[in-house]
Design a protein around this motif. Structure first.
Motif, PDB file in Angstrom:
ATOM      1  N   GLU A   1       0.817  -1.214   0.000  1.00 54.04           N
ATOM      2  CA  GLU A   1       0.000   0.000   0.000  1.00 54.04           C
ATOM      3  C   GLU A   1       0.851   1.264   0.000  1.00 54.04           C
ATOM      4  O   GLU A   1       0.351   2.337  -0.322  1.00 54.04           O
ATOM      5  CB  GLU A   1      -0.927  -0.002   1.212  1.00 54.04           C
TER       6      GLU A   1
ATOM      7  N   ASN B   1       1.556  -2.633   4.306  1.00 53.27           N
ATOM      8  CA  ASN B   1       0.133  -2.765   3.973  1.00 53.27           C
ATOM      9  C   ASN B   1      -0.640  -2.863   5.278  1.00 53.27           C
ATOM     10  O   ASN B   1      -0.094  -2.572   6.346  1.00 53.27           O
ATOM     11  CB  ASN B   1      -0.121  -3.973   3.057  1.00 53.27           C
ATOM     12  N   LYS B   2      -1.925  -3.253   5.214  1.00 54.49           N
ATOM     13  CA  LYS B   2      -2.743  -3.274   6.419  1.00 54.49           C
ATOM     14  C   LYS B   2      -2.248  -4.299   7.429  1.00 54.49           C
ATOM     15  O   LYS B   2      -2.465  -4.157   8.627  1.00 54.49           O
ATOM     16  CB  LYS B   2      -4.198  -3.577   6.051  1.00 54.49           C
ATOM     17  N   THR B   3      -1.574  -5.352   6.942  1.00 57.55           N
ATOM     18  CA  THR B   3      -1.095  -6.379   7.858  1.00 57.55           C
ATOM     19  C   THR B   3       0.114  -5.913   8.651  1.00 57.55           C
ATOM     20  O   THR B   3       0.220  -6.170   9.848  1.00 57.55           O
ATOM     21  CB  THR B   3      -0.759  -7.652   7.070  1.00 57.55           C
TER      22      THR B   3
END
Length: 714
Positions: A473, A517-519
């Protein structure tokens, strides 16, 4: 056996089944409750009309599903029998068990017969309150449904095992304790209900009333009623129809619809189905055992979750407290710097006040003395001292000349706190949850062929690995401070290329990048070492003289132009931003595009136009210098103003940040000694001019020979 209780209760009344009947859908209802939920259908939908038309296939005809408005979990609590235009809508109610049922369209006519024998309305329809399947009754009415004798027996045994004291079966609200049982009626009575419902007169006088305990024993020992055929009430079930899956009598086999069906002995099928049920129960028992173990596991998880939550909350509070403590310590350090700047400004202003006060007192004394001298009438005595007084007056006036009455310090603080990176980090502060189904991005790869440096700027480029399947991201680019210190974030975004300006000259920087990223975030890339352009760095104590006399050859030079982005709006640019003039009669400031904080740097400016004797100023300034006054009017600029220059003159500026000095040249001649000392920080080349002046900037120049030699020998 407590878990079994819900299986023994009617879905309509919520009480234990009384005289239960079996619907074709295999669900059970009390016979009285079944009568209460009957709905009368139009004549055209009767079983007789269906048989006449040839559409009937069984004694019980199921209604089409689209003729019943069924219910969802989100409806308003009402349903209607919507198969016919003439059928009134009927509100849907809920039983004590939570099952929605249809009340009768009209109250049943009063009757003294039992529910099984009482006639039902013609063309009646019944809807199962559990599966909502609807069917139209034939002429037999509710008598056409078989009675569930097995369920009655289970309920009797359950009630006997649960109840220490037998309760009255006729009390309307809270059942009272039974006092007698009628063996003929098979009903337990309390005293009020016995007097009201079972008076000792008439035919009831011959009934035998026994104590409840004796009645319970006699009921248990009483032979179980044999189930009779629903079509032939005088015949007992003796065979089992395999096709219809129901017990039948001999008369059904000889005359009825089962005559051509396969049948088997009732006892053999009873044992076979018992065996099948036992086998099915074994599998269900294993599932129930697993469910109990699973519940134990879930309860242990609840305890573990609570313990982990307390531990995690304590850890989170400790981490946040550590951040707050670090912020408070940094706050104290910054406040100390502000206080230091505050004391410094006060000291400079107070010193200037003291100096001006003393000088003003001396000037005032001289003025008063001169006035008194003027009052004297002795010409010869006056002329003896007048020349000296005139010189003193002029000298004192010169001492109050330009700059003396200008404050040496501004009231503004030359400090600007950049808290945006910290705020951004606080906003990005979040929990990192690594999930196998959503891994973090792969480590980015720095593209060395596209990474470069220019003057004090560095351009870096990176990409995701070719075989990476997890999208990123964004990216975080980090650089150290050029001295091997801690890394700091210089870029956060989706781009894969970034140019960092304002770095130190002659410095080595380490750069690295990571994806997120979101993780979570990926590991850092390999560290890339970047070298900015060199500056002059005189180290006379460690290098021999022979290596220093020609030190100019070792210098790398900086190329830059004027910066339109930071200049005053009245400045006019041309020649690729190397030539500037102004549209205003007032002085306006323009800065160079490159800032310097280390090394030795030299640049020149040529006077292209010089009309009406203006006062341009040349020097260096900080980024936040005032842009609408002459350069040097505030404490954020160091400049020289030469009114005697002419068109075609060349002004040289030499900034030696190693020695913290600033020197000026006009037409290759140094203007006096060092103009400014203790010059430290980040500085930009600066010029102030008006519309009567036009100058051109020349960069990439070497340091003058004599200054290099002198610096080498120093």
């Amino acid at each position: 056996m407590e878990e079994m209780e819900e299986e023994l209760k009617c879905p309509v009344c919520g009480s234990f089944y009384r005289e239960p009947i079996i619907l074709p859908c295999s669900h059970n209802l009390c016979q009285a409750c079944a009568r209460n939920i009957l709905v009368q259908t139009p004549e055209s939908e009767s079983p007789q009309s269906r048989r006449a038309s040839g559409s009937g296939v069984s004694d019980y005809d199921y209604l089409d599903l689209d003729k019943m408005s069924l219910y969802s979990e989100a409806d308003s609590g009402y349903g209607s029998y919507g198969g016919f235009a003439s059928a009134p809508t009927t509100p849907c109610q809920k039983s004590p068990n939570g099952v929605r049922v249809f009340p009768p369209a009209m109250p049943p006519p009063p009757t003294h017969l039992s529910p099984a024998l009482a006639p039902v309305p013609r063309n009646s329809c019944i809807t199962c309150p559990q599966c909502h399947r609807s069917l139209i009754l034939d002429d037999r009415g509710l008598r056409g449904f078989p009675k569930n004798r097995v369920l009655e027996g289970v309920i009797d045994r359950y009630q006997q095992s649960k109840a220490a004291a037998l309760k009255c079966q006729l009390c309307e609200k809270v059942p009272k304790e039974a006092t007698v049982m009628c063996e003929q009626c098979d009903v337990f009575y309390c005293d009020p209900c016995r007097l009201r419902c079972h008076p000792p007169r008439g035919p009831l006088a011959k009934h035998r009333l026994v104590p409840p305990a004796q009645g319970r024993v006699s009921r248990r020992l009483r032979p179980r009623k044999v189930s009779t055929c629903t079509d032939h009430e005088l015949e007992n079930h003796s065979m089992y129809c395999v096709q219809c899956k129901m017990p039948v009598c001999y008369q059904c086999l000889e005359e009825g619809k089962h005559s051509s069906h396969e049948v088997k002995a009732l006892g053999a099928m009873w044992k076979l189905h018992k065996s099948q049920l036992s086998q099915a129960l074994n599998g269900l028992s294993d599932r129930a055992k697993e469910a109990k173990e699973f519940l134990v596991q879930l309860r242990n998880m609840v305890q573990q979750i609570q313990e982990n939550s307390v531990e995690f909350e304590a850890c989170l509070v400790a981490q946040c407290d550590a951040l707050i403590d670090a912020l408070n310590r940094r706050k104290a350090q910054l406040l100390a710097r502000v206080n230091k700047e505050h004391e410094h400004k006060l000291k400079v202003v107070r010193d200037q006040i003291s100096h001006c006060t003393v000088k003003l007192r001396q000037t005032t004394g001289l003025m008063e003395y001169c006035l008194e001298v003027i009052k004297e009438n002795d010409p010869s005595g006056f002329l003896q001292i007048s020349d000296a007084l005139i010189r003193r007056v002029h000298l004192t006036e010169d001492q109050w000349g330009k700059g003396t009455l200008t404050p040496r310090m501004t009231t503004d603080f030359d400090l600007s706190l950049d808290n945006s990176p910290l705020l951004q980090s606080i906003h990005q502060l979040d929990f990192v949850q690594v999930k196998a189904s959503s891994p973090v991005p792969a480590t980015p790869i720095l593209q060395l062929e596209e990474c470069c440096t220019h003057n004090n700027s560095a351009t870096l480029s990176w990409k995701q690995p070719p075989l990476s399947t997890v999208p990123a991201e964004g990216y975080i680019l980090e650089l150290d401070d050029g001295s091997g210190g801690q890394f700091r974030e210089v870029y956060v975004g989706k781009e894969t290329m970034c140019t960092v300006d304002g770095l130190h000259f002659n410095s080595t920087y380490n750069a690295r990048v990571k994806a997120f990223n979101k993780t979570g975030v990926s590991p850092y890339s390999k560290t890339l070492v970047l070298q900015t352009s060199e500056g002059c760095n005189f180290e006379t104590q460690s290098a021999p003289y022979s290596q220093l006399v020609d030190i100019k050859k070792l210098l790398a030079v900086a190329w830059f132009a004027f910066d339109p982005g930071s200049a005053h709006s009245d400045i006019i640019f041309s020649n690729d931003n190397l030539t500037v003039t102004c549209s205003s009669y007032d002085d306006r400031v323009v800065l160079g595009k490159t800032g310097f904080s280390k090394g030795v740097h030299y640049w020149e400016l040529t006077i292209d136009r010089y009309d009406n004797h203006p006062d341009p100023a040349f020097g260096v300034a900080r980024m936040d210098v005032m842009k609408d006054v002459m350069l040097g009017k505030d404490d954020k600029a160091w400049a020289i103003t030469e009114g005697g220059i002419t068109k075609g003159a060349t002004i040289g500026v030499l900034l030696d940040l190693n020695r913290k000095t600033l020197t000026f040249f006009i037409n290759d001649e140094q203007q006096g000694p060092i103009a400014f000392e203790n010059v430290e920080g980040l500085f930009f080349p600066a010029v102030s001019l008006n519309r009567n002046v036009q100058v051109t900037l020349h960069t990439g120049l070497p340091v003058p020979d004599f200054y290099s030699s002198r610096a080498s020998i120093a």
